[in-house]
Enzyme design. Structure first.
Site, PDB file in Angstrom:
ATOM      1  N   THR A 199      -5.819   6.896   8.280  1.00  0.00           N
ATOM      2  CA  THR A 199      -6.457   7.227   6.950  1.00  0.00           C
ATOM      3  C   THR A 199      -6.563   5.863   5.996  1.00  0.00           C
ATOM      4  O   THR A 199      -6.644   5.918   4.911  1.00  0.00           O
ATOM      5  CB  THR A 199      -5.402   8.195   6.257  1.00  0.00           C
ATOM      6  OG1 THR A 199      -4.219   7.546   5.954  1.00  0.00           O
ATOM      7  CG2 THR A 199      -5.670   9.556   7.067  1.00  0.00           C
ATOM      8  N   THR A 200      -6.283   4.722   6.593  1.00  0.00           N
ATOM      9  CA  THR A 200      -6.365   3.470   6.094  1.00  0.00           C
ATOM     10  C   THR A 200      -7.195   2.634   6.960  1.00  0.00           C
ATOM     11  O   THR A 200      -7.545   2.784   8.311  1.00  0.00           O
ATOM     12  CB  THR A 200      -5.149   2.791   5.844  1.00  0.00           C
ATOM     13  OG1 THR A 200      -4.627   2.455   7.237  1.00  0.00           O
ATOM     14  CG2 THR A 200      -4.176   3.435   4.818  1.00  0.00           C
ATOM     15  N   HIS A 253       5.647   6.729   6.577  1.00  0.00           N
ATOM     16  CA  HIS A 253       5.078   5.911   5.559  1.00  0.00           C
ATOM     17  C   HIS A 253       4.664   7.218   4.729  1.00  0.00           C
ATOM     18  O   HIS A 253       4.597   8.636   5.139  1.00  0.00           O
ATOM     19  CB  HIS A 253       3.923   5.171   5.823  1.00  0.00           C
ATOM     20  CG  HIS A 253       2.946   5.831   6.266  1.00  0.00           C
ATOM     21  ND1 HIS A 253       2.331   5.479   7.720  1.00  0.00           N
ATOM     22  CD2 HIS A 253       1.600   6.544   5.852  1.00  0.00           C
ATOM     23  CE1 HIS A 253       1.481   6.134   8.129  1.00  0.00           C
ATOM     24  NE2 HIS A 253       0.890   6.895   6.669  1.00  0.00           N
ATOM     25  N   HIS A 305       3.966  10.854   6.721  1.00  0.00           N
ATOM     26  CA  HIS A 305       3.131  10.817   8.060  1.00  0.00           C
ATOM     27  C   HIS A 305       4.394  10.018   8.846  1.00  0.00           C
ATOM     28  O   HIS A 305       4.845   9.054   8.550  1.00  0.00           O
ATOM     29  CB  HIS A 305       2.038   9.972   8.012  1.00  0.00           C
ATOM     30  CG  HIS A 305       0.975  10.482   7.481  1.00  0.00           C
ATOM     31  ND1 HIS A 305      -0.114   9.419   6.870  1.00  0.00           N
ATOM     32  CD2 HIS A 305       0.676  11.805   6.849  1.00  0.00           C
ATOM     33  CE1 HIS A 305      -0.900  10.498   6.338  1.00  0.00           C
ATOM     34  NE2 HIS A 305      -0.552  11.626   6.448  1.00  0.00           N
ATOM     35  N   HIS A 356       0.679  -1.361   0.096  1.00  0.00           N
ATOM     36  CA  HIS A 356      -0.020   0.190   0.146  1.00  0.00           C
ATOM     37  C   HIS A 356       0.843   1.147  -0.126  1.00  0.00           C
ATOM     38  O   HIS A 356       0.346   2.453  -0.453  1.00  0.00           O
ATOM     39  CB  HIS A 356      -0.948   0.100   1.151  1.00  0.00           C
ATOM     40  CG  HIS A 356      -1.946  -0.867   1.278  1.00  0.00           C
ATOM     41  ND1 HIS A 356      -2.890  -1.262   0.497  1.00  0.00           N
ATOM     42  CD2 HIS A 356      -1.971  -2.286   2.131  1.00  0.00           C
ATOM     43  CE1 HIS A 356      -3.466  -2.444   0.722  1.00  0.00           C
ATOM     44  NE2 HIS A 356      -2.980  -2.876   1.646  1.00  0.00           N
ATOM     45  N   HIS A 390       2.191   9.097   1.170  1.00  0.00           N
ATOM     46  CA  HIS A 390       0.904   8.891   0.214  1.00  0.00           C
ATOM     47  C   HIS A 390       1.396  10.094  -0.917  1.00  0.00           C
ATOM     48  O   HIS A 390       1.888  11.146  -0.408  1.00  0.00           O
ATOM     49  CB  HIS A 390      -0.154   9.386   0.854  1.00  0.00           C
ATOM     50  CG  HIS A 390      -0.502   8.414   2.124  1.00  0.00           C
ATOM     51  ND1 HIS A 390      -1.383   7.481   2.140  1.00  0.00           N
ATOM     52  CD2 HIS A 390      -0.151   8.913   3.526  1.00  0.00           C
ATOM     53  CE1 HIS A 390      -1.442   7.071   3.306  1.00  0.00           C
ATOM     54  NE2 HIS A 390      -0.764   7.717   4.324  1.00  0.00           N
TER      55      HIS A 390
END
Length: 319
Positions: A238-239, A130, A155, A103, A132
């Protein structure tokens, strides 16, 4: 109770247990079998649950305090008590691995680096990083500011120092504190990110990991003096499972990377071999939550831009 009554009672209990077990098994199949994915992955060939269907997998994803959100500068509340955050051991170098987890690109941290201040109620230790992103430097951040989506967002996930894992911290309504950093494109490469950018070529496929050259968290973020302007609100992961146990701090000053550096993240792949792009959740409803800002210069800056534009127009007409 007669034998017949006892027998009937026994059968009823067995049937109840049977149907309960059947229902549980069915729910487990739905939960375990369903895969969540980003909107960029949803297609006729790849039938996974996109962001609009995440609540089918994790009901909390349909909650009222979800993240990310659009940060509207005209509607924020200046809060003087949101002082500068204090960073501990952010300057210390560390060795870790970076992983393609299917992801995102994720870096595990030891918890040695910590943050406090800015109305955080405890010391929070850093557990992971991580990212995005969009596609080759196109819009891909999760949080937006006045509707503007940035190319990427990082993040740094922290948990209260009393907890041993993110999962444990999520049981506390304020157990997790995430620092969000937005990225903007610039004409030259950011040398501080070379360790991560160079490592991406070695983790193209899900499950791939590689060792990072030694770096520090301070190398990855703006100087501490630039981190006094930030937004603060209460939200969620957010996941999936979108747990609403996160104190969000999103910094206003962006980190600069070149087009090539931003595009390097798009070389990663999802499980089906497709390019890992568009790895962001769309912004979620605010639902009456209040968003705070650490300084009052956002409105001031916007006002100055308007005044400047008016003066420029006036001088042009006068000339």
């Amino acid at each position: 109770m007669t034998w017949l009554e006892f027998s009937g009672h026994n059968i009823t209990r067995r049937m109840y247990a049977f149907y309960s077990a059947l229902l549980l098994a069915s729910l487990l199949r739905v939960t375990v079998g369903a895969k969540w994915c980003y909107e960029s992955q949803v297609s006729c060939d790849h039938k996974c649950k996109g962001p609009n269907e995440w609540a089918d997998i994790a009901p909390t994803c349909g909650g009222t305090s979800q993240s990310p959100i659009n940060l509207v500068t005209k509607k924020i509340t200046f809060k003087k008590s949101l002082t500068a955050l204090e960073f501990y051991s952010y300057q210390e170098t560390f060795h870790s691995v970076i992983t393609n987890n299917g992801h995102t690109a994720k870096v595990n941290l030891s918890g040695a680096a910590q943050i406090n201040g800015g109305e955080l109620e405890s010391n929070y230790k850093a557990m992971e990083i991580h990212f995005h992103w969009g596609k080759n430097g196109s819009p891909g951040s999760e949080h937006t500011i006045d509707g503007e989506q940035y190319p990427m967002e990082m993040h740094i996930v922290h948990i209260k120092e009393m907890y041993r894992s993110v999962e444990e911290a999520l049981t506390d309504p304020s157990g997790v504190a995430v620092l969000g950093f937005l990225f903007q494109e610039t004409g030259s490469s950011n040398k501080k990110y070379e360790s991560i950018i160079n490592a991406l070529a070695n983790i193209a496929h899900p499950g791939n990991s590689t060792t990072l050259q030694s770096l520090s968290l301070d190398l990855l973020i703006p100087s501490h003096s630039m981190l006094t302007s930030y937004f603060r609100y209460k939200g969620s992961l957010t996941t999936p499972g979108c747990t609403e146990s996160v104190i969000w701090t999103v910094f206003e000053d962006a980190i600069l990377l070149s087009k090539e550096q931003l595009s390097a993240f798009s070389a990663l792949q999802f499980e089906d071999g497709a390019p890992m792009v568009g790895t962001f959740r769309p912004v979620q409803p605010l639902n009456g939550r209040e968003v705070f800002y650490s300084r009052c210069n956002v409105v001031f800056v916007n006002t100055m831009l308007v005044v400047s534009a008016v003066l420029t127009t006036f001088m042009t007409l006068k000339a």
